[in-house]
Design an enzyme around this catalytic site. Structure first.
Site, PDB file in Angstrom:
ATOM      1  CE  LYS A   1      -2.395   0.843   3.748  1.00 49.21           C
ATOM      2  NZ  LYS A   1      -1.922  -0.446   4.245  1.00 49.21           N
TER       3      LYS A   1
ATOM      4  NE  ARG B   1      -0.656   4.843   8.517  1.00 50.03           N
ATOM      5  CZ  ARG B   1      -0.843   3.567   8.820  1.00 50.03           C
ATOM      6  NH1 ARG B   1      -1.285   3.231  10.013  1.00 50.03           N
ATOM      7  NH2 ARG B   1      -0.596   2.632   7.939  1.00 50.03           N
TER       8      ARG B   1
ATOM      9  CE  LYS C   1       1.962  -2.998   8.538  1.00 49.59           C
ATOM     10  NZ  LYS C   1       2.680  -1.967   7.778  1.00 49.59           N
TER      11      LYS C   1
ATOM     12  CB  ALA D   1      -5.671   1.035  10.511  1.00 51.34           C
TER      13      ALA D   1
ATOM     14  CG  PHE E   1       5.136  -9.742  -6.534  1.00 50.10           C
ATOM     15  CD1 PHE E   1       6.123 -10.152  -5.661  1.00 50.10           C
ATOM     16  CD2 PHE E   1       4.182  -8.848  -6.073  1.00 50.10           C
ATOM     17  CE1 PHE E   1       6.173  -9.684  -4.357  1.00 50.10           C
ATOM     18  CE2 PHE E   1       4.211  -8.367  -4.775  1.00 50.10           C
ATOM     19  CZ  PHE E   1       5.215  -8.785  -3.911  1.00 50.10           C
TER      20      PHE E   1
ATOM     21  CD1 TRP F   1       8.948  -2.892  -4.231  1.00 45.00           C
ATOM     22  CD2 TRP F   1      10.123  -3.916  -5.832  1.00 45.00           C
ATOM     23  NE1 TRP F   1      10.013  -3.519  -3.628  1.00 45.00           N
ATOM     24  CE2 TRP F   1      10.750  -4.148  -4.590  1.00 45.00           C
ATOM     25  CE3 TRP F   1      10.683  -4.466  -6.987  1.00 45.00           C
ATOM     26  CZ2 TRP F   1      11.907  -4.909  -4.464  1.00 45.00           C
ATOM     27  CZ3 TRP F   1      11.855  -5.217  -6.869  1.00 45.00           C
ATOM     28  CH2 TRP F   1      12.451  -5.448  -5.620  1.00 45.00           C
TER      29      TRP F   1
END
Length: 558
Positions: A72, A95, A106, A274, A383, A411
């Site tokens: 994301k 954020r 994570k 979240a 990917f 990416w």
């Protein structure tokens, strides 16, 4: 193949003061630099900027997260760079990462590959000290609370009904439940206490929802820290703590300006999770970006059932924001995982698992379009082992939903790889009717608000709670908090409260285990299922791989 940190360290960033002038027209006297490549922007300058009535706000959200990854933040950065490449004056709003997941499981939150914000090490570590200021403000209130009790307890606080916890920006399960003030009379009155992670603090939520320094101080004063023996709330202003707390936050509240690898300006400010908070960057940053750019790309945490719902029903409701489009991010790997494929076999073509897993993204699409009335574009974070047959299957399955499905290669290729996505988003904004609406009305009772979220967004049949929780909800409404929105704390991995129920479970019952009042943030937290506000480290934490060499170069940071 280069790692994320190696790519970031090879970049040649522009100095932040000339970049701010070139891209955004910000004068150097409105900037407070932290070194050469990051700076805070003065609030008085931002407050004086005129509004841009035609600025477009794009929300990036995702399918329910999986160990396979969705990308994301990477998509947010790539889309922002792509919009810049096609000639749009663009800013990104993200954020700040918490050190808990950075050192835990994570990872960071600066993007990845060639779609990153930099300086990556600074952003993922101490950055400009905002989280430290938030922790100090939170813990100052805790210290003043216990000191008040020790010094005679003039307010009559019932030590059994203290609700305010201390915080630390680290995953530390040993601090979930503690006893404080042991060691005799001089150390205060012993009581059971606990720690939350900084991102779960109400101070963090207030910090991200406040629209000014005065609004921040007012909200801090409204924090309920506990109750008297006759159940009357005790607030931070009763302890005369809110002024000093605001002093600790007066510099932190200024948005942090950085850049992407391709020099697109980005605000990175605030960072509530979240799954236990409202999951959005600060209102100050988002509103300021809309004054500075024609297109603003922001994200909301975890899947759209959590982050996007709270972005709309809490942040947009409080700040008067209105998204112009939503980009729903997915990977084929994640959808195959939702369809039952083994984690180790996600790189192999598996049309059967993909078809089963598509139900997850279908529900998110319906929620965005039908419940919130927003235009939606599906962005496939590409990917190399994604197959043409898998992409076609997803496009065919989503065609009846009236959404564009765009493969994005940001990416690997940076902004260039997301240009198709950027053009599609712009076209969608220009050509799709926007019927933006909140999920529920302010005047709906708290129980009905929670039931609406559970049944309409999660696909649940009903909600439940024991008598004590129901009584607490009733007392909150009697106390004048019934008009607040609800902020659901639950697992991010499933539409249900069971993280193992993947795909799109329906007909389940969402149990409200606990209710917490966030009077300063102006929402009511509904804690559902087995969710913790202080995470623990995994068996092999990321911290084991992070190091620094003799020249001060950070290694192993993703």
């Amino acid at each position: 193949m280069l790692t994320d940190i190696e790519i970031a360290q090879q970049a040649t960033p522009k100095r932040i003061i000339p970049l701010a002038a070139e891209k955004l027209g910000i004068p150097d006297d409105a900037l407070e630099p932290f070194g050469h490549y990051k700076a805070k922007v003065a609030l008085d300058y931002l407050d004086k900027l005129p509004k841009r009535p035609d600025s477009k706000l794009i929300l990036v959200t995702a399918v329910s997260p999986t160990p396979a990854g969705e990308g994301k933040t990477t998509t947010t950065v790539g889309l922002g760079d792509a919009l810049s490449r096609i000639g749009k004056k663009t800013m990104i709003c993200l954020r700040e990462p918490s050190l808990g997941p950075v050192f835990g499981m994570k990872g960071g939150a600066a993007g990845g590959g060639y779609a990153q914000v930099i300086p990556m090490e600074d952003i993922n570590l101490h950055f400009t000290g905002d989280f430290n200021a938030i922790a100090l403000a939170n813990n100052l209130l805790a210290a003043m609370l216990d000191n008040h009790i020790h010094q005679g307890n003039e307010l009559g606080i019932d030590v059994r009904r203290v609700t305010w916890k201390r915080v630390v920006d680290m995953n530390d399960r040993a601090l979930r439940e503690v006893v404080v003030s042991l060691g005799g009379h001089a150390n205060g009155y012993p009581r059971q206490d606990g720690f939350d992670i900084v991102v779960a603090s109400e101070v963090m939520a207030i910090f991200c929802l406040a629209t000014s320094l005065s609004d921040l101080k007012e909200r801090l004063g409204n924090i309920v820290v506990g109750y008297t023996s006759d159940r009357k709330p005790v607030r931070a202003r009763d302890l005369k703590a809110h002024g000093a707390m605001a002093v600790l936050l007066k510099d932190a509240i200024k948005p942090n300006l950085v850049q992407t690898l391709e020099h697109t300006p980005a605000f990175i400010h605030g960072g509530p999770f979240a799954n236990i908070a409202h999951g959005c960057n600060s209102v100050t940053a988002t509103q300021s970006a809309l004054k500075l750019a024609d297109f603003v790309v922001t994200e909301a945490g975890f899947g759209a059932d959590l982050g996007a719902e709270k972005f709309i029903d809490i942040k947009c409701r409080k700040a008067g924001l209105r998204p112009d489009a939503v980009v729903l991010v997915a990977t084929l790997r994640a959808l195959k995982y939702h369809g039952g494929a083994d984690l180790k076999e996600l790189n192999q073509e598996n049309l059967e698992a993909l078809e089963k897993g598509i139900v997850n993204i279908e529900r998110h699409v319906r929620n965005i379009r039908e419940n919130f009335g927003l235009p939606c574009v599906v962005g496939i974070n590409h990917f190399t082992f994604d197959t043409a047959a898998e992409i076609k299957l997803l496009q065919d399955k989503l065609a009846p939903h009236g959404v564009s499905v765009v493969v994005s290669r940001h990416w690997a290729e940076g902004g260039k790889g997301a240009e198709d996505l950027a053009r599609t988003v712009v076209e969608t904004i220009e050509n799709t009717e926007n019927n933006f609406r909140f999920l529920y009305d302010d005047n709906l009772p708290l129980w009905e608000k929670m039931k609406t979220v559970a049944t309409k967004i999660y696909g649940a049949a009903d909600i439940s709670a024991d008598a004590a929780v129901r009584s607490q909800i009733k007392k909150l409404e009697e106390g004048g908090y019934g008009h607040y929105p609800v902020c659901v704390a639950k697992t991010q991995y499933s539409f249900s409260t069971d993280p193992k129920k993947l795909g799109a479970p329906s007909g389940h019952v969402v149990n409200i285990r606990e209710v917490r009042l966030s009077a300063g943030a102006e929402f009511v937290v509904m804690v559902c299922g087995d969710i913790m506000t202080m995470p623990g480290l995994p068996k092999v934490p990321s911290a084991e791989k992070i190091d620094v060499d003799g020249n001060g170069k950070v290694v192993g940071l993703f």
